[in-house]
Design an enzyme around this catalytic site. Structure first.
Site, PDB file in Angstrom:
ATOM      1  N   ASP A 168      -3.326   0.024  -6.468  1.00  0.00           N
ATOM      2  CA  ASP A 168      -2.599  -0.548  -5.255  1.00  0.00           C
ATOM      3  C   ASP A 168      -3.833  -1.407  -4.364  1.00  0.00           C
ATOM      4  O   ASP A 168      -4.205  -1.116  -3.500  1.00  0.00           O
ATOM      5  CB  ASP A 168      -2.092   0.466  -4.278  1.00  0.00           C
ATOM      6  CG  ASP A 168      -1.210  -0.418  -3.108  1.00  0.00           C
ATOM      7  OD1 ASP A 168      -1.370  -1.489  -3.036  1.00  0.00           O
ATOM      8  OD2 ASP A 168      -0.500   0.239  -2.665  1.00  0.00           O
TER       9      ASP A 168
ATOM     10  N   HIS B 246      -5.318  -3.646   2.655  1.00  0.00           N
ATOM     11  CA  HIS B 246      -6.095  -2.486   2.858  1.00  0.00           C
ATOM     12  C   HIS B 246      -7.328  -2.512   2.724  1.00  0.00           C
ATOM     13  O   HIS B 246      -8.037  -1.696   2.674  1.00  0.00           O
ATOM     14  CB  HIS B 246      -5.540  -1.449   1.652  1.00  0.00           C
ATOM     15  CG  HIS B 246      -4.046  -1.063   1.664  1.00  0.00           C
ATOM     16  ND1 HIS B 246      -3.690  -0.309   2.601  1.00  0.00           N
ATOM     17  CD2 HIS B 246      -3.112  -1.220   0.779  1.00  0.00           C
ATOM     18  CE1 HIS B 246      -2.324  -0.059   2.456  1.00  0.00           C
ATOM     19  NE2 HIS B 246      -1.935  -0.765   1.331  1.00  0.00           N
TER      20      HIS B 246
END
Length: 266
Positions: free
Chosen positions: A173, A178
């Site tokens: 991911d 992030h």
């Protein structure tokens, strides 16, 4: 977005062959909080693969749906996750997964897309909350269960670490929010935040220990993501144990982070 949200109900996302080796499984264990002394999670000679590793292996499916134009990937968020374990993951190898969109729920101003990934080893189901996709006259779907009045019997503290999101994203991911402060701020957050699946998986290790189980013996897992967790936060976990299973709630910095959590170990 491409078409109305209800056009995606029953959509087949195809088949995808997953391949990994022992190094990937060990890297995953370290990324969700395993220590260097957890030899059966981080040492290839004794390796047992954490079942939640399946959730990184199957990340291709919700990503495929977003890339196909079902929803705006810049505003959609991961609402909840379910995992049913059918068999232990092998230490390494390849196997096929198939994915589909069994449901799209109409929440008015938003829609919830369910993405189910199936294999011989697991069934994993994502719920993706997509603002601006609702209002198509569809079924609202099941309501969120009310939180019970039971008082937690036990509490756990689960630390996260500053580099955890940077490490976890290497497993599949790689959404920019992030790791990139600008992308995180565009998503409405003050900085890069931890993947919800990382937070959820991190809780299963100390939870298993609390129940006298091994984390690789996880059979079912579920949780709803209520607020972001930032690398370095300490997760406060309230636990209602029931033999080899438990319900749990997670807060971070005083705010609910994971609600409606449940896990069982075989």
């Amino acid at each position: 977005m491409t078409g109305n949200a209800d056009e995606w109900i029953g959509h087949e996302l195809g088949k995808h062959t997953i391949s990994y080796d022992e190094r990937d499984a060990i890297l995953y264990a370290l990324a969700v909080g395993a220590g260097a002394d957890d030899l059966d999670l981080v040492f290839e000679d004794r390796l047992r693969v954490l079942p939640t590793f399946a959730l990184t292996l199957a990340q291709w499916a919700p990503d495929t749906l977003g890339s196909a134009g079902a929803f705006d990937t810049s505003t959609a968020v991961h609402g909840s996750q379910r995992l049913q374990v059918l068999a232990p993951l092998p230490r390494s190898g390849s196997f096929d997964t198939v994915a589909s969109v069994p449901h799209v729920w109409d929440k008015g101003r938003a829609a919830i897309f369910e993405v189910a990934v199936e294999s011989d080893y697991f069934v994993a189901t994502w719920s993706i909350f997509a603002p601006g996709c609702g209002g198509f006259g569809g079924d609202r779907g099941p309501s969120t269960p009310e939180r019970g009045e039971e008082v937690a019997d036990r509490s756990l503290q689960v630390p996260t670490f500053p580099t955890q999101a940077a490490l976890y994203r290497l497993l599949g991911d790689r959404h920019h929010m992030h790791i990139d402060p600008d992308a995180a701020q565009a998503a409405g957050q003050p900085g890069p935040f931890l993947h919800g699946l990382c937070s959820l998986a991190s809780v299963t290790l100390p939870l298993a220990a609390e129940l006298g189980a091994h984390p690789a013996d996880l059979t079912t897992l579920e949780g709803r993501f209520a607020a972001p967790v930032f690398p370095g936060d300490v997760l406060d976990v309230s636990v209602q144990p029931r033999d080899s299973s438990a319900r749990f709630e997670v807060t971070a910095d005083g705010r609910p982070a994971i609600t409606g959590g449940s896990a069982a170990f075989g």
